[in-house]
Structure formats: structure tokens, C-alpha cells
Design a protein around this motif. Structure first.
Motif, mmCIF file in Angstrom:
data_model
loop_
_atom_site.group_PDB
_atom_site.id
_atom_site.type_symbol
_atom_site.label_atom_id
_atom_site.label_comp_id
_atom_site.label_asym_id
_atom_site.label_seq_id
_atom_site.Cartn_x
_atom_site.Cartn_y
_atom_site.Cartn_z
ATOM 1 N N LEU B 199 0.852 -1.210 0.000
ATOM 2 C CA LEU B 199 0.000 0.000 0.000
ATOM 3 C C LEU B 199 0.879 1.250 0.000
ATOM 4 C CD1 LEU B 199 -3.022 -0.477 2.456
ATOM 5 C CD2 LEU B 199 -3.049 0.293 0.083
ATOM 6 N N ILE B 200 1.888 1.268 0.884
ATOM 7 C CA ILE B 200 2.757 2.457 0.965
ATOM 8 C C ILE B 200 3.480 2.649 -0.352
ATOM 9 C CG2 ILE B 200 4.745 3.424 2.170
ATOM 10 C CD1 ILE B 200 3.817 1.980 4.678
ATOM 11 N N CYS B 201 3.938 1.544 -0.967
ATOM 12 C CA CYS B 201 4.683 1.692 -2.228
ATOM 13 C C CYS B 201 3.757 2.175 -3.346
ATOM 14 C CB CYS B 201 5.306 0.359 -2.611
ATOM 15 S SG CYS B 201 6.570 -0.144 -1.442
ATOM 16 N N VAL B 202 2.509 1.685 -3.355
ATOM 17 C CA VAL B 202 1.581 2.162 -4.405
ATOM 18 C C VAL B 202 1.308 3.655 -4.207
ATOM 19 C CG1 VAL B 202 -0.856 2.061 -5.058
ATOM 20 C CG2 VAL B 202 0.504 -0.028 -4.961
ATOM 21 N N GLN B 203 1.207 4.070 -2.952
ATOM 22 C CA GLN B 203 1.003 5.507 -2.687
ATOM 23 C C GLN B 203 2.164 6.317 -3.250
ATOM 24 O OE1 GLN B 203 -1.655 6.716 -1.371
ATOM 25 N NE2 GLN B 203 -1.288 8.463 -0.019
#
Lengths: 154, 323, 400, 142
Positions: B199-203
Motif C-alpha cells: 500500500l505504501i509503495c503504491v502511494q
């Protein structure tokens, strides 16, 4: 360090250089100094009273001369040093030599950039244009743009 | 006949029209949730509940004046938005949710399509860098270098965290991974750590706060998009929206067990799960402040990469012991 | 390799026109150069053509956020010139509005700093709760921004029981929200990560460069006009001086939020023992020739008005030094060795009120270094010359 | 290291009514005493020009229409007015001839519409001892 002590410091230490010391209100002291020994007095005040806080410099157009008032703040009040400089030659030594003052680059010696100018010409007085004294050169920058059809983006 | 069907699939259902409509809906949902988290109204006046606001913005951008800087490389400058859009829409076709010929297979499904999908999703970042570099503007050059610097930060943890459930499912094929987790729902739990990292990387990939450094308007004006206006800017905005939908689709497939249940139920599952992920992204966007580029790389290699490796370790242990 | 980044007069981070030229090496700033003079309005010259009463409303319009500071500083000076003493109730109401303005100014700054750092939710929440203090001010003075509650010799509006009760409720809500912001501002990791260690200004630099207000108090220099030079009110009010010694933007944030909490204490002291009596004394039309320096602690720092009267009903000279001008020198030192990403944050940390600190600037010819002043008529002539090139849409005649 | 410090506050507001007001459709009430647009009660005005002298924006212009029957014309330029209500304070008459309402939506497409003027015959100041003018101490110059 109340007003009385400051006044007698002024009178004893700078007896020759300081004249008409007035104390119109509590914590307000005005005194006049000749431009030539301005640096000496400011330096002296710095050692004598640890005066470090230059709030601002006010310029007043007093007819044939400019009256420059240096407002110093100290730990419990306000000290105002007044000098008079003739309008013909409106230069006064910059006090940034004594208090470190303004790190904005100084181009010519004694000429501080537009933050605190060393000869704080009150730009609001009508004599500014005559002071400039020269015929106004045409503003080049705007000419060039006008020549190129005016619209910068095309 | 089959050609006509393919054209229909390409243009209408899983392709252009559907992705356009659904990504604008996703952007509306994101903006509405972001607004409600901040106790304000969000888009309300264009269409019912402001639903048409993203489309209105897109149409407005299409009608705006389109300026190309004098010294820019004109062809590259104009082609990039369209190429970006194409890349992202083709990535959309790989998601295993479109249900052709009965079985839950994507428009195109083969072993190894998760790698293709990840690669197609990292192409837009390079396209953004090229766009910034080709618009010869001081601020966009800085924005471009920042895009690449961030790429080094979040790319490796993203790949590791997305591929670890695939390793557990012992296949590189998206639909098979989804099927694996539909049969063993309990195995979703060990992947939750990977889900958070992803999730953090997609953000970061979508350049949303706390990682919206390349187009941080208070620091470098428009960043990568400083020189873009009109249609080109509209296409880039649409590209980012579709990229958000496709990335959340990928996360839903890999981490939340795909979209079982035929054409309509599958679509419903797809919408539900992607909106849940977009809600998480909006919450992250509302919760944090933007951080500097060097902090992104520092944070990625100090926290994200080790966690991804840990996730990989967990997956391998489970695979060895249980299966 | 070094190149120059213009954070120019028009920039999303700058709400007002000022030009910061940064020489940058990679992402690190090597040197900064601040240029003023894009928004000069000639307020001081205009003040010489208006009488004492009209000047109150002119002084208010020097700055939109700290309008009451300039008007109070001016009115204090003029009352000394005219030797009149406003009644105590008038003084209490005047300083109630000035403390409420400090609250609204600091909350506004908190939101803007959060927006500069990219923390938009914090910006939305601080500005939502700022509405509480804006409504209080609108109720007391009849306007949200320019309160115009000062007049020479006191204030123009009185407080009744209902308003006092509303003020107390409002302050209760605000205090609880401000404590929440103190928690967020100092513990949210991504926000603190952006603020800690950024824009370092050592105590020695702060003293040498005469920085003022929360900027210098965050570097450990304890100067505050309300404590050093209290004007007829602050010496009897129990409040303490907030300083921090972290010397960076985080310190300034914490100092400002704590100052807001102090302001609530002062407001409650004012509302609790508001003396009875009338609120204004009649002021004469003319002032005897004299000069006065009046100092006031504006939300951004020390505000100085040097007023000189010449016996007529118009002042001879009104010199205004807004606090932001004092902080420009310190900003240059703060910007050195910072990151590009931090420029807006460091510059916003001194809470710049650019229109307050506007000075006229001579046009200097880059090649010959010669200084010149372009007259208004020259600019108009040039505009007329370019008129055929201009778009046909609106040839509106010059209204003045 | 506290993570997600702001999240509980955000989630609490997720289903609350938004704080923002949908301006053109709902309008907030302005408190009493709000300073809107100045206007004149012509029948009380003694044309003493106190307001014209004290107006910081020179937005009030009083001209004498005819000298015979003391007819005056007072014009308020609302585009120049800064809404400070100093004219109301300087007005020596009781009850006040110059007054201010609380209309704040005064935008217009043409600035000339913002001018309001009244033509009136000067009212005589009351005969009993000259009311102590509250502030401004205006001497009617006629």
C-alpha cells in the motif's frame, strides 16, 4: 538599567559627542550625535550597555537636511540616536561595522542593500527625484519586450 | 466475428470506456473521502453528489489552450501522454476480473502475467521522467530527477511485497493466484505485512501525499507537469487515475483473494475491493504530511525493504512447513 | 554545478510578491538573496496627507492579518502625543481584541505552514477552528479582518454580558483544540520530520541579526515588548514568556502554539476583571509639535511606529517598521545549507507579512549600476505606447 | 515513534456533517452590529460635513444644490468606502443621520451602480443647548 542610569552613562562617557539628551516618556530617551562620531558612540554604547538590538532606522525630511533616527532596543526600553546629514551629500557611515548587522551582500563599501540602507534616504520625500539629479535613462527592459510584439509567450 | 468481439472488449467493456468511467468514479470517491476526512464537503454541484466533477475537469482540460514550450522536443512532448495512457490501459486488461468464455480469466491470461503487469505499472514513472526532461523547464527538471530518485526507493519493496503471495501460491499467473487464495482464505493473513508495504509503495508510485514530491506545488510549482496544459495535462491526469484503479486491482487480486463469482458478482467484488483499497490510500493521504525526497529513499530502505524481506521469509517458511 | 532558482514574485508558495533568488548546488541551497519592492503602496507618504482620525484606518490596512497591531501601535503613539489617557475599560477591550488577533494570526500561520509542508488535513482543521475566534472578533467589532475598534482615546464598541459569555465559551473550545494541535504539531512523525532541524538560526545569529518575535524566541532569545516595554496594561497581567531552544522551525511552531495558549490566559484575565466605566475619551483635533516612538508586540514580532507631529491636524511623519523586515536578515542565514524542498517552509516559518515590510526600491541598471526612479507618468506613457499591441477585449479607461 | 497520530481524529469526522457551508444555497447569519454599507436618513441630516471630513476613503461627497433653500446632495461612493463606520461616529446629530446596515453582498457588474445619493433640504439643528457631540466635535460649517 533604568532611564536615569542610561542618561548619566551618556553624559559621562560620551560627554563631548552627545547633546540635548531628552527623556519625554518612561523608557524613551532621545539624543543627538554628529554624523562624524556616530560609529564611536554606537560602538561605545555596545560595550557600555551591551546594546545589541537595532530595531529600525527612521528618516525624516527636515527641509534642508535629513534627520536620521536610529532606534535601539535594550532590555527594558528604547534608545533613539538622532543625526542630521545635509541633503546635498546624503551619506552616513554604515553602522554594520560595529553591530554585525545585515548579511545581505553589500555591493559598494558602506552601501547596504535595500534592507537597511546606510543612508536611509526617506524615499517618500519629494526631493528624491532631484536627489537623483540626472536625466532619467529610458527603462530598457520594457523597451525590448515591446519591440518583440509584446506577447511574451509566443 | 471474434475480431468484432475483441474490438468490443478493447473499446467498451474492460477497455477504454469502462476504465475511463470507473477511474473517474474512483477519483470522485477518493476526493469525497479525502474531503469528508477533513470535515469538508468535497465535490457536490456537478451531477448528483458531484459525481461528474472528475469528468468535468477532464473535459475542461480538453478545451483549454495547449501550449508547447519553444525549445521542447515537440514530438516527444506531445506523444508521451498518449503512450502513458495506452500503457496503463493495457495493464488494465491483465486483471483477472473480466470473465470471458465463462472461466475467470482475464482478457489475456498466461503464466507470468503478474510480471508484465508490474512492469507496465512502472512504465508511467519513466514516462513522467521523460515528460519532465523534455519540457526544458527548470522546475520540471528538478521534478523529473525527484521522480527517478523516488523510483529507486519504492520499486524494490513493491516488487518483493507483491510477489511474495505469488510465491506462496506457487504460480506467476494472476488468475491462479486468485484461485489459490479463494480456496484457502486463511492463507491471506500471513500476507497482511506485505499488503501494508505494498500500500505504501503504491502511494509512492501514484505520487500522492506523503510522496507527492515530484509535483509539490508549494516547492517546485508544477513539478513534472509545469509545462503541460490542455489536452496533454488532461491525459496525464487520466493516466494517473487509471493507474490508481489498476494498482488497487492488482493489490486486491494478490492480497485479497481476487474476484470470484461469475461476471456480475465478480465485477461487484472488483468494485468493492478496489474502493476499499482506495479508501485506505485516501486515509493515508489525509493522515500524513509530504516528506522530502532524501527522506523517502531513507524511509524506503530503512523500513520498507526489510519488512518486504521479512514477508518473503514468512512466505517461504509457511510454504516449506505447511504445504 | 551551481544554478540560480528564482522563487520569484509570482510563486504558489508566496501569497504576496517578493523575490528570493537562491543559488543552488544540487538540492542544497548555497546562498539566498531577498528582493523587496514589488508591492510598495506609499502608505507613509499617504499618512502625511490624512488627519489623525483617518490615519487609524489607513494604518489598519498596512497588513491584513495583523491590522489591529498597527492600529493599536499608532493609536498608542497618538494618545501620547495628544497627552490623553484612555479609560481602563477601553484599554482592556483594546487588548482583548489584540490578544484574540494574536490567536487568529498564529492559527492562520499554523495552517499555512502545514500547507507549505504538504500536511493539508492539519491546514483544514486549524483553519476550521480559527473560525471560532473569527466569529468572536466579528461579534465584538463588527468585522472579521479590519476590526476598526480603536479610536484615539479608547475604543468604539462596548462589551455586554451576552458577548462576554460567548467569549468565555469560545475560549474554552479553542483551548482544547489548541492543546490537540500542540500534540499533533510536535508528534506527527511525517510533519515533525519536515520541521525538525530545518532553518537553523543559532542564538548568536538571532541576536546579531536583530531577529524579532517567535523566530528569535525559538532560538532562546527572550525579548517580548509585552514584557520589556509594557504599555499601561501588560505589567499587571499574569502571563509568561514562551521560549524554546531548538532554534529550528519545529521550535517556532511550538513557541507559537504555546503563545496561543498564553493568549487564552490573558483573554480570560481581561474578561474576568473588566472594569466598569466608559470606553473612550474625547480627543482633540490637533497635536502639539512633538515626536513619539510607540512599540507593540505584534503576532510576528516587535512593531515600531515613530510618529512626529507638527501642531496641525495631520502628522508630519509616520514611520512604520513591521516585524517581518527585522526577520529578513535572519531568513538569509536560515536558508543557507537548506534543501530546495524546505525553501517555502523556512520562509513561511518567520510568518512573513510581505505587504507590511514593503520598502520602495530604486531601479538599478544591471550593466551600468546606475540608479534611477521611473515616474508614474513614464509607466503610463509606455503602457499607452503598447496599447495597439494589447488585446482588444477591454479598453477600460483609466478610472482614477 | 507514534504512527498515525492524526488518524483517530480523521476517522471520527468521516460520518459527521461537514463544517463548510454551501454558500450560495445556505448563508451564515451575520452578527448584529456588523458594518455593512453606510446610508443616510436625509430628513435628520444638518449637512455639517463632519462625515465628509472624517471619511478615511473620501467616499462621501456633499455638494450644495441650491443656496436659496439650503438644498444639499450627499453622495456615497460605495466602491471607495472601506466600511469603517467612522462617519456614523462623527455624525453629531442624535438620532444619527448617517447609519450603517449589515449588507455585505454589494458586488456589482458596473462600479457606477455603487454610487448612492440623496438630495435633501438641510434640517435645522435642535434649539436646546447644542448637544454635546459624542466624538469628532464637528462644528457645522453650513
Amino acid at each position: 538599567m533604568n532611564d536615569a542610569q542610561i542618561i548619566d552613562i551618556l553624559n559621562t562617557r560620551f560627554s563631548g559627542q552627545v547633546r540635548d539628551v531628552t527623556n519625554p516618556a518612561v523608557r524613551r530617551i532621545f539624543f543627538t550625535v554628529e554624523p562624524k562620531d556616530l560609529l564611536a558612540v554606537v560602538g561605545g554604547l555596545k560595550e557600555a550597555m551591551g546594546l545589541w538590538f537595532l530595531s529600525t532606522i527612521s528618516g525624516v525630511d527636515a527641509g534642508e537636511s535629513f534627520e536620521i533616527v536610529y532606534h535601539f532596543g535594550h532590555d527594558h526600553g528604547n534608545l533613539n540616536l538622532r543625526t542630521r546629514i545635509p541633503k546635498a551629500d546624503p551619506h552616513v557611515e554604515s553602522i554594520t561595522r560595529t553591530s554585525r548587522g545585515d548579511p545581505l551582500r553589500t555591493r559598494a563599501p558602506g552601501h547596504v542593500r535595500n534592507g537597511h540602507r546606510s543612508y536611509p534616504r526617506p524615499a517618500s520625500s519629494p526631493h528624491v527625484r532631484r536627489l537623483a539629479g540626472r536625466e532619467l535613462p529610458p527603462p530598457q527592459g520594457l523597451e525590448v519586450r515591446a519591440a518583440r510584439g509584446g506577447h511574451p509567450r509566443r | 466475428m471474434a475480431a468484432l468481439k475483441t474490438v468490443l472488449y478493447l473499446l467498451v467493456y474492460p477497455g477504454l470506456i469502462f476504465l475511463f468511467v470507473y477511474s473517474t468514479f474512483a477519483e470522485w470517491f477518493d476526493r469525497k473521502v479525502y474531503a469528508r476526512l477533513q470535515n469538508r464537503m468535497g465535490p457536490t454541484h456537478t451531477g448528483r453528489f458531484g459525481l461528474l466533477q472528475p469528468i468535468a475537469d477532464f473535459v475542461k482540460l480538453l478545451s483549454k489552450e495547449d501550449v508547447v514550450p519553444d525549445r521542447a522536443d515537440k514530438t516527444l512532448f506531445s506523444v508521451l501522454p498518449v503512450v502513458g495512457l495506452a500503457v496503463v490501459i493495457t495493464a488494465g486488461l491483465l486483471l483477472p476480473v473480466w470473465y470471458f468464455e465463462g472461466s475467470a480469466t482475464a482478457m489475456v491470461s498466461f503464466s507470468g502475467d503478474i510480471i508484465i503487469l508490474l512492469y507496465l505499472l512502472s512504465l508511467p514513472t519513466l514516462i513522467l521522467f521523460l515528460a519532465a526532461w523534455s519540457s526544458t523547464n527548470l522546475f520540471s527538471t528538478i521534478g523529473g530527477t525527484r521522480v527517478l530518485t523516488m523510483l529507486f526507493g519504492y520499486e524494490v519493496p513493491l516488487f518483493m511485497s507483491v510477489l511474495s503471495p505469488a510465491i506462496l501460491a506457487n504460480s506467476w499467473r494472476l488468475s491462479e493466484i486468485a484461485l489459490f487464495y479463494q480456496h484457502r482464505p486463511l492463507l491471506i493473513l500471513p500476507n497482511l505485512l506485505g499488503f501494508v508495504v505494498a500500500l505504501i509503495c503504491v502511494q509512492a508510485k501514484l505520487e500522492r501525499t506523503p510522496f507527492d514530491i515530484p509535483h509539490a506545488e508549494t516547492e517546485i510549482v508544477g513539478g513534472t507537469f509545469t509545462e503541460y496544459s490542455g489536452k496533454k495535462l488532461g491525459f496525464f491526469r487520466l493516466m494517473t487515475d487509471i493507474e490508481m484503479v489498476v494498482s488497487s486491482g492488482l493489490l486486491a487480486t494478490v492480497f485479497l483473494g481476487g474476484f470470484p463469482g461469475g461476471l456480475w458478482l465478480g465485477l461487484l467484488q472488483f468494485v468493492g475491493k478496489t474502493l476499499f483499497i482506495i479508501f485506505l490510500l485516501s486515509a493515508m493521504r489525509a493522515m500524513t504530511s509530504r516528506i522530502r525526497v532524501d527522506q523517502v529513499v531513507h524511509f524506503a530502505w530503512r523500513w520498507l525493504a526489510p519488512l518486504a524481506v521479512l514477508q518473503l521469509l514468512i512466505v517461504i517458511l509457511i510454504k516449506g512447513l505447511l504445504l | 554545478m551551481k544554478f540560480q532558482i528564482p522563487i520569484g514574485p509570482q510563486h504558489p508558495a508566496l501569497k504576496e510578491p517578493i523575490s528570493l533568488r537562491m543559488t543552488v548546488e544540487g538540492e542544497v541551497i548555497r546562498d539566498a538573496d531577498i528582493r523587496l519592492g514589488y508591492n510598495h503602496r506609499g502608505v507613509e507618504k499617504l499618512a502625511e496627507q490624512k488627519n489623525w482620525i483617518q490615519n487609524i484606518y489607513l494604518m489598519e490596512r498596512i497588513c491584513g492579518i495583523c491590522s489591529h497591531s498597527h492600529s493599536t501601535c499608532y493609536v498608542q503613539g497618538v494618545e501620547k502625543l495628544m497627552e490623553i489617557e484612555p479609560p481602563r475599560r477601553g484599554i482592556f477591550i483594546r487588548y482583548l481584541v489584540s490578544e484574540l488577533e494574536r490567536v487568529h494570526s498564529h492559527l492562520l500561520w499554523l495552517g499555512v505552514a502545514a500547507h507549505e509542508a504538504g500536511f493539508d488535513s492539519f491546514f483544514m482543521y486549524t483553519w476550521r477552528d480559527r473560525e471560532v475566534v473569527m466569529d468572536l472578533l466579528e461579534m465584538i467589532s463588527g468585522n472579521r479582518v479590519h476590526y476598526a475598534i480603536n479610536t484615539i482615546g479608547g475604543v468604539r464598541r462596548d462589551l455586554d454580558e451576552g458577548q462576554i459569555k460567548k467569549i468565555r465559551d469560545g475560549i474554552k473550545i479553542l483551548r482544547e483544540r489548541s492543546e490537540f494541535y500542540l500534540k499533533i504539531g510536535s508528534t506527527e512523525p511525517t510533519f515533525v520530520g519536515r520541521l525538525a532541524g530545518v532553518g537553523y538560526l543559532s542564538k548568536a545569529d538571532a541576536i546579531a541579526l536583530c531577529a524579532v518575535g517567535p523566530t528569535t524566541r525559538a532560538s532562546g532569545v527572550a525579548i517580548d515588548v509585552r514584557k520589556d516595554d509594557p504599555h499601561a496594561f501588560y505589567d499587571e497581567v499574569p502571563f509568561d514568556l514562551i521560549t524554546a531552544d531548538t532554534c529550528d522551525v519545529l521550535g517556532r511552531t511550538v513557541v507559537r502554539i504555546k503563545e496561543v495558549l498564553e493568549s487564552y490566559k490573558i483573554c480570560e484575565y481581561i474578561v474576568d476583571n473588566l472594569p466598569a466605566g466608559d470606553i473612550a475619551v474625547k480627543a482633540p483635533k490637533k497635536a502639539k509639535p512633538n515626536e513619539v516612538v510607540s512599540r507593540y508586540e505584534a503576532p510576528r514580532g516587535e512593531n515600531i511606529h515613530y510618529i512626529k507631529a507638527n501642531g496641525t491636524d495631520k502628522p508630519e511623519r509616520v514611520k512604520v517598521r513591521a516585524p517581518t523586515l527585522g526577520n529578513y536578515a535572519a531568513t538569509v542565514v536560515m536558508l543557507r545549507n537548506g534543501f530546495i524542498a524546505d525553501i517555502p517552509l523556512i520562509f513561511a516559518a518567520i510568518d512573513p507579512c510581505i505587504c507590511c515590510a514593503e520598502r520602495v526600491v530604486e531601479l538599478v541598471d544591471a550593466r551600468s549600476g546606475e540608479e534611477s526612479v521611473v515616474r508614474f507618468s513614464d509607466l503610463r506613457a509606455l503602457a499607452a505606447k503598447r496599447r495597439p499591441v494589447r488585446s482588444v477585449k477591454g479598453n477600460v479607461p483609466w478610472p482614477l | 515513534m507514534r504512527v498515525a497520530v492524526f488518524l483517530p481524529e480523521l476517522l471520527r469526522h468521516l460520518f459527521k456533517k461537514p463544517n463548510t457551508v454551501d454558500y450560495p444555497f445556505e448563508k451564515l447569519q451575520v452578527p448584529p452590529g456588523f458594518r455593512g454599507t453606510p446610508f443616510l436618513h436625509p430628513e435628520i441630516c444638518i449637512a455639517c460635513r463632519a462625515c465628509e471630513r472624517d471619511c478615511p476613503a473620501e467616499a462621501i461627497v456633499i455638494t450644495q444644490v441650491s443656496d436659496v433653500e439650503k438644498k444639499f446632495r450627499l453622495e456615497i461612493h460605495n466602491d471607495r468606502c472601506v466600511h469603517c463606520a467612522q462617519c456614523v461616529d462623527s455624525c453629531p446629530t442624535t438620532p444619527k443621520a448617517m447609519d450603517i446596515d449589515n449588507l455585505y453582498e454589494i458586488a456589482d457588474f458596473d462600479r457606477h451602480n455603487l454610487k448612492k445619493d440623496w438630495t435633501f433640504v438641510r434640517a435645522m439643528p435642535k434649539k436646546e443647548p447644542k448637544p454635546a457631540a459624542p466624538a469628532g466635535g464637528a462644528v457645522p460649517q453650513g
